[in-house]
Design an enzyme around this catalytic site. Structure first.
Site, PDB file in Angstrom:
ATOM      1  N   ARG A 245      54.714  48.672 -36.899  1.00  0.00           N
ATOM      2  CA  ARG A 245      54.239  49.670 -35.948  1.00  0.00           C
ATOM      3  C   ARG A 245      53.560  50.798 -36.709  1.00  0.00           C
ATOM      4  NH1 ARG A 245      54.261  46.394 -32.878  1.00  0.00           N
ATOM      5  NH2 ARG A 245      55.400  46.103 -30.961  1.00  0.00           N
ATOM      6  N   GLU A 274      45.984  53.761 -31.887  1.00  0.00           N
ATOM      7  CA  GLU A 274      45.138  52.567 -31.773  1.00  0.00           C
ATOM      8  C   GLU A 274      44.246  52.704 -30.551  1.00  0.00           C
ATOM      9  OE1 GLU A 274      47.661  49.102 -32.060  1.00  0.00           O
ATOM     10  OE2 GLU A 274      48.298  49.642 -34.062  1.00  0.00           O
ATOM     11  N   HIS A 292      45.522  45.051 -35.427  1.00  0.00           N
ATOM     12  CA  HIS A 292      46.749  44.728 -34.670  1.00  0.00           C
ATOM     13  C   HIS A 292      46.704  43.300 -34.103  1.00  0.00           C
ATOM     14  CE1 HIS A 292      50.265  46.543 -32.156  1.00  0.00           C
ATOM     15  NE2 HIS A 292      50.467  45.257 -32.413  1.00  0.00           N
TER      16      HIS A 292
HETATM   17  C1  MLT Z   1      54.272  42.627 -30.637  1.00  0.00           C
HETATM   18  O1  MLT Z   1      55.049  43.571 -30.566  1.00  0.00           O
HETATM   19  O2  MLT Z   1      54.693  41.463 -30.549  1.00  0.00           O
HETATM   20  C2  MLT Z   1      52.799  42.842 -30.770  1.00  0.00           C
HETATM   21  O3  MLT Z   1      52.546  44.096 -31.300  1.00  0.00           O
HETATM   22  C3  MLT Z   1      52.149  42.645 -29.433  1.00  0.00           C
HETATM   23  C4  MLT Z   1      50.660  42.699 -29.469  1.00  0.00           C
HETATM   24  O4  MLT Z   1      50.048  41.929 -30.164  1.00  0.00           O
HETATM   25  O5  MLT Z   1      50.073  43.509 -28.743  1.00  0.00           O
END
Ligand code: MLT
Length: 317
Positions: A245, A274, A292
């Site tokens: 994160r 983001e 991401h």
């Molecule tokens: C997750 O928490 O699995 C990812 O950050 C989700 C995403 O790709 O948006």
């Protein structure tokens, strides 16, 4: 029942849900308009882009279920959802392999300066080939290096499994886990036996001091876990990988540490905001970058979609 998959969902989940009589919409409603439209839906599915705030939950007069197609729940006000009797589910295990593989994509990239040569080759690959070769010849191998994992849950352990496969050493910190057994299954079909490896977790400080590469596998919403003090503890020549994160790393401190050579590399899939607002972090030759995409593989999205569809179907049975 009407479902809004506001950040999209795998086609297989759409098919499974429609076969059970659900109506599922996958057109994104921008965050600013969502409160005005959410009352039309019984289920809201999100990934990490859509924020499920108090305002959205209050406006969702028919909402019964919020599904997070992914690992963390930090973009959902789970406490308020609970107060309002709205159930919240997620898919914590489905993307571990994909995220761990992305960690290694960044590790390989920074060790061989791929992010730098990929940026340089289109313009300079012909005219300055030998110069580029010289600059990019300062690579290092991962074999024999120590991977320090901060967070030793599912994704951390998957990263450990891969690290052992590459001949790396693994050390880990997790405030909730003092010892964990990692089942190392490489390729059972090829007759490679499964074996178990016990990893005793150590303090965060020791991980930072001893690791050649530190990879974060922790939830967001807890403030900075890596800022100047932590970066200063790391080895000179070390690298930091964050596919967890964005908010857990202080980007200003990270850029300073990279510029001052306090650490040598970073690999970032996630950002404090983001899209990123601190663009200095996007412009360094020793930083490998992705937007991401940890869970964004065909396999992970299929598993996430299947699991989410099953949970929704069971919830309304
Ligand atoms: C997750 O928490 O699995 C990812 O950050 C989700 C995403 O790709 O948006």
């Amino acid at each position: 029942m009407r479902i809004l998959a506001n950040d999209g969902i795998d086609q297989s989940a759409k098919i499974a849900l429609e076969a059970q009589g659900f109506t599922i919409e996958t057109n994104n409603i921008p965050q600013a308009e969502l409160a005005g439209r959410i009352s039309e839906y019984d289920v809201l599915l999100v990934r990490s882009a859509t924020k499920v705030t108090k305002e959205i939950l209050d406006a969702g007069a028919s909402l019964k279920l919020v599904g997070r197609a992914g690992v963390g729940l930090d973009n959902i006000d789970t406490t308020y959802a609970k107060e309002k009797g709205i159930a919240v589910v997620n898919t914590p295990a489905a993307s571990s392999t994909s995220v761990a593989e992305l960690v290694f994509a960044h590790l390989f990239s920074v060790c061989r300066m791929l992010q730098y040569t990929n940026r340089q080759m289109p313009e300079n690959g012909v005219a300055n080939f030998n110069q580029l070769k010289k600059t990019a010849s300062a690579g290092i191998e991962l074999k024999g290096k120590t991977l320090g994992l901060i967070g030793f849950g599912r994704i951390g352990r998957e990263a450990a499994r891969m690290a052992y496969g590459l001949g790396m050493n693994v050390i880990a910190f997790d405030p909730m886990i003092s010892e964990a057994e990692v089942e190392i299954t490489f390729h059972p079909e090829a007759g490679i036996p499964t074996f178990k490896k016990k990893v005793t977790t150590i303090s965060k400080e020791d991980v930072l001091k001893q690791a050649d590469f530190v990879s974060l596998h922790i939830p967001g919403g807890q403030g900075y876990v890596i800022a100047a003090a932590e970066l200063n503890m790391m080895k000179k020549g070390a690298g930091l990988i964050n596919c967890a994160r964005g908010g857990v790393v202080n980007e200003v401190d990270l850029v300073e540490a990279l510029n001052n050579k306090t650490i040598a590399y970073a690999g970032l899939d996630v950002f404090e905001k983001e899209p990123p607002v601190y663009d200095a972090v996007l412009k360094l030759d020793n930083v490998s970058l992705t937007p991401h995409i940890g869970a964004s593989t065909a396999e992970a999205q299929k598993r996430i979609g299947d699991e989410m569809a099953e949970q929704i179907i069971n919830f309304f049975k």
